[in-house]
Design a protein around this motif. Structure first.
Motif, PDB file in Angstrom:
ATOM      1  N   ARG A 208       0.444  -0.690  -0.171  1.00  0.00           N
ATOM      2  CA  ARG A 208       0.038  -0.052   0.204  1.00  0.00           C
ATOM      3  C   ARG A 208       1.031   1.877   0.079  1.00  0.00           C
ATOM      4  NH1 ARG A 208      -0.561   3.179   4.106  1.00  0.00           N
ATOM      5  NH2 ARG A 208      -1.121   1.268   5.375  1.00  0.00           N
ATOM      6  N   GLU A 209       1.544   1.233   0.557  1.00  0.00           N
ATOM      7  CA  GLU A 209       2.769   2.477   0.791  1.00  0.00           C
ATOM      8  C   GLU A 209       3.264   3.375   0.116  1.00  0.00           C
ATOM      9  OE1 GLU A 209       3.088   4.535   3.129  1.00  0.00           O
ATOM     10  OE2 GLU A 209       1.588   4.147   4.884  1.00  0.00           O
ATOM     11  N   GLU A 213       2.498   6.036  -2.211  1.00  0.00           N
ATOM     12  CA  GLU A 213       3.975   6.991  -2.804  1.00  0.00           C
ATOM     13  C   GLU A 213       4.568   7.660  -3.934  1.00  0.00           C
ATOM     14  OE1 GLU A 213       6.746   6.512   0.645  1.00  0.00           O
ATOM     15  OE2 GLU A 213       5.592   6.741   2.361  1.00  0.00           O
ATOM     16  N   THR A 214       4.526   6.432  -4.336  1.00  0.00           N
ATOM     17  CA  THR A 214       4.658   6.113  -6.079  1.00  0.00           C
ATOM     18  C   THR A 214       4.597   5.643  -6.813  1.00  0.00           C
ATOM     19  OG1 THR A 214       5.887   4.050  -5.918  1.00  0.00           O
ATOM     20  CG2 THR A 214       7.157   6.277  -4.742  1.00  0.00           C
ATOM     21  N   GLY A 215       3.228   5.128  -6.816  1.00  0.00           N
ATOM     22  CA  GLY A 215       2.335   4.601  -8.241  1.00  0.00           C
ATOM     23  C   GLY A 215       2.623   3.073  -8.248  1.00  0.00           C
ATOM     24  N   VAL A 216       4.533   2.621  -8.019  1.00  0.00           N
ATOM     25  CA  VAL A 216       4.557   1.821  -7.882  1.00  0.00           C
ATOM     26  C   VAL A 216       4.315   0.221  -7.523  1.00  0.00           C
ATOM     27  CG1 VAL A 216       6.721   0.825  -7.948  1.00  0.00           C
ATOM     28  CG2 VAL A 216       6.482   2.565  -9.039  1.00  0.00           C
ATOM     29  N   ALA A 217       3.594  -0.717  -8.238  1.00  0.00           N
ATOM     30  CA  ALA A 217       3.013  -1.606  -7.640  1.00  0.00           C
ATOM     31  C   ALA A 217       4.334  -2.897  -7.314  1.00  0.00           C
ATOM     32  CB  ALA A 217       2.171  -2.688  -8.814  1.00  0.00           C
ATOM     33  N   VAL A 218       4.938  -3.528  -6.404  1.00  0.00           N
ATOM     34  CA  VAL A 218       5.221  -3.793  -6.043  1.00  0.00           C
ATOM     35  C   VAL A 218       4.884  -5.855  -5.663  1.00  0.00           C
ATOM     36  CG1 VAL A 218       6.972  -2.319  -4.797  1.00  0.00           C
ATOM     37  CG2 VAL A 218       5.145  -4.190  -3.343  1.00  0.00           C
ATOM     38  N   GLN A 247       7.692   0.785 -14.499  1.00  0.00           N
ATOM     39  CA  GLN A 247       5.922   1.313 -14.339  1.00  0.00           C
ATOM     40  C   GLN A 247       6.434   3.179 -13.608  1.00  0.00           C
ATOM     41  OE1 GLN A 247       4.220  -0.135 -11.171  1.00  0.00           O
ATOM     42  NE2 GLN A 247       6.344  -1.554 -10.848  1.00  0.00           N
ATOM     43  N   PRO A 248       5.798   4.177 -14.516  1.00  0.00           N
ATOM     44  CA  PRO A 248       5.290   5.084 -14.174  1.00  0.00           C
ATOM     45  C   PRO A 248       5.483   5.597 -12.937  1.00  0.00           C
ATOM     46  CG  PRO A 248       3.217   4.535 -15.288  1.00  0.00           C
ATOM     47  CD  PRO A 248       4.382   3.517 -15.403  1.00  0.00           C
ATOM     48  N   ILE A 249       6.235   6.484 -12.353  1.00  0.00           N
ATOM     49  CA  ILE A 249       6.275   7.016 -11.281  1.00  0.00           C
ATOM     50  C   ILE A 249       5.595   8.543 -10.852  1.00  0.00           C
ATOM     51  CG2 ILE A 249       8.047   8.014  -9.237  1.00  0.00           C
ATOM     52  CD1 ILE A 249      10.366   6.581  -9.808  1.00  0.00           C
ATOM     53  N   ARG A 250       4.131   7.698  -9.784  1.00  0.00           N
ATOM     54  CA  ARG A 250       3.172   8.697  -9.791  1.00  0.00           C
ATOM     55  C   ARG A 250       3.018   8.844  -8.077  1.00  0.00           C
ATOM     56  NH1 ARG A 250      -0.716   7.145 -10.471  1.00  0.00           N
ATOM     57  NH2 ARG A 250      -1.012   5.141 -10.263  1.00  0.00           N
ATOM     58  N   ARG A 251       3.607   9.838  -7.700  1.00  0.00           N
ATOM     59  CA  ARG A 251       3.473  10.177  -6.299  1.00  0.00           C
ATOM     60  C   ARG A 251       1.583  11.017  -5.858  1.00  0.00           C
ATOM     61  NH1 ARG A 251       6.877  13.709  -8.194  1.00  0.00           N
ATOM     62  NH2 ARG A 251       5.998  15.663  -7.225  1.00  0.00           N
ATOM     63  N   VAL A 252       1.089   9.273  -5.684  1.00  0.00           N
ATOM     64  CA  VAL A 252      -0.792   9.681  -5.603  1.00  0.00           C
ATOM     65  C   VAL A 252      -0.545  10.662  -4.377  1.00  0.00           C
ATOM     66  CG1 VAL A 252      -2.185   8.320  -5.281  1.00  0.00           C
ATOM     67  CG2 VAL A 252      -0.687   7.581  -6.669  1.00  0.00           C
ATOM     68  N   ASP A 253      -0.072   9.879  -2.853  1.00  0.00           N
ATOM     69  CA  ASP A 253      -0.524  10.919  -2.077  1.00  0.00           C
ATOM     70  C   ASP A 253       0.335  12.257  -1.895  1.00  0.00           C
ATOM     71  OD1 ASP A 253       2.138  10.084  -1.335  1.00  0.00           O
ATOM     72  OD2 ASP A 253       0.986   8.491   0.407  1.00  0.00           O
ATOM     73  N   GLU A 254       1.139  12.913  -2.073  1.00  0.00           N
ATOM     74  CA  GLU A 254       1.778  13.801  -2.109  1.00  0.00           C
ATOM     75  C   GLU A 254       3.237  14.140  -1.416  1.00  0.00           C
ATOM     76  OE1 GLU A 254       2.589  15.900  -5.022  1.00  0.00           O
ATOM     77  OE2 GLU A 254       0.933  14.964  -5.775  1.00  0.00           O
TER      78      GLU A 254
END
Length: 296
Positions: A208-209, A213-218, A247-254
């Motif tokens: 989840r974290e 934080e990055t939009g990346v699936a692990v 994977q694109p990095i997206r800072r979801v929660d900023e």
């Protein structure tokens, strides 16, 4: 290569929990105890002229008044901690936090210091019963507080996860995903971390974290080790996990100012030059260093 030790996961003292309710034994033990004095900023006196560094412990009759926090015993000594003022003199041992010097202490002193700080922090925050508001008093060698109504309150620890996300590629071209918080020194990046939420496993918190934080699936989340982090009351659960750098990095929660992938060569150059790495006491430094050396 040999796996490093977690700096604050070390301990050479028996906490001797069976002693905590024996008031007579505790009273007798206090008379011969070595006492670690920790001030309101979580600092203790440390001799940095030795290798490893050494805590300055005082005899019980030289310790300040305060709750006597029983830390444990070994074959030679009994140890307590007390919250109190540190001497103002300079020219000898100086005040330091466990965050600053924990990795440079021996196992006994690292264990005593982190235990004392964690326990003292808890006492500072539980002077009143959180349900009734009644004053509380320390009991059981400082490991319980009891309110006027007899309710027992025990120390708490907040679990948090921290993870080294990498691509699984061996050698200098292998990459790790690191993030940066805005308040950190310029250029510093570190592993990703966050608190475990109610009803959540630590492994689920990793997934989840990282996604938040990055939009990346692990995938392939693996437990590595843990250490206390009493700032004020965390237990850091360390993991590794795999992810695809495509994977694109997206800072979801900023929460992060930036996140990016680094090669082993890039991170090793920073470490070897003593630049902007996480502090050596942290589990982040442990995870990154072990990944650089191919251990995780």
């Amino acid at each position: 290569m040999t796996e490093r030790e977690l700096p604050l996961g070390r301990s050479a003292v028996n906490r001797a929990a069976h002693r905590r309710r024996d008031t007579q034994w505790l009273a007798d033990a206090w008379k011969r105890a070595q006492v670690l004095v920790v001030d309101a900023d979580g600092r203790a006196l440390v001799d940095t002229s030795t290798r490893p560094y050494e805590l300055i412990l005082v005899a019980a009759d030289a310790a300040p008044d305060g709750d006597r926090l029983f830390l444990g015993e070994d074959d030679e000594q009994v140890y307590f901690a007390v919250r109190g003022e540190l001497p103002a003199e300079t020219g000898g041992p100086e005040p330091h936090t466990v965050r600053a010097v924990g990795a440079s202490l021996g196992a006994r002193d690292a264990g005593l210091f982190v235990e004392a700080v964690a326990l003292a922090n808890w006492h500072d925050n539980i002077a009143y019963d959180p349900v009734t508001g009644a004053p509380t008093q320390a009991r059981d060698g400082g490991w319980v507080r009891v309110s006027e109504g007899g309710a027992q309150i025990f120390p708490r620890t907040d679990p948090a996860m921290i993870v080294l996300v990498h691509d699984g590629v061996a050698g200098p071209a292998g990459r790790a995903l690191l993030g940066r918080q805005a308040e950190w020194p310029p250029g510093r990046y570190s592993t990703l971390a966050g608190f475990v939420e109610p009803g959540e496993s630590a492994e689920a918190a990793v997934v989840r974290e990282v996604a938040e934080e990055t939009g990346v699936a692990v995938t392939d989340v693996r437990y590595v080790g843990s250490q206390p982090w009493p700032f004020p009351a965390s237990l850091m659960l360390g993991f590794s996990a795999l992810a695809d750098p495509a994977q694109p990095i997206r800072r979801v929660d900023e929460e992060l100012e930036d996140a990016r992938w680094f090669t082993r060569d890039e991170i090793r150059a920073q470490r070897d030059a003593n630049r902007v790495m996480p502090m050596t006491t942290s589990i982040a430094y442990y995870l990154i260093s072990n990944w650089l050396d191919g251990i995780i």
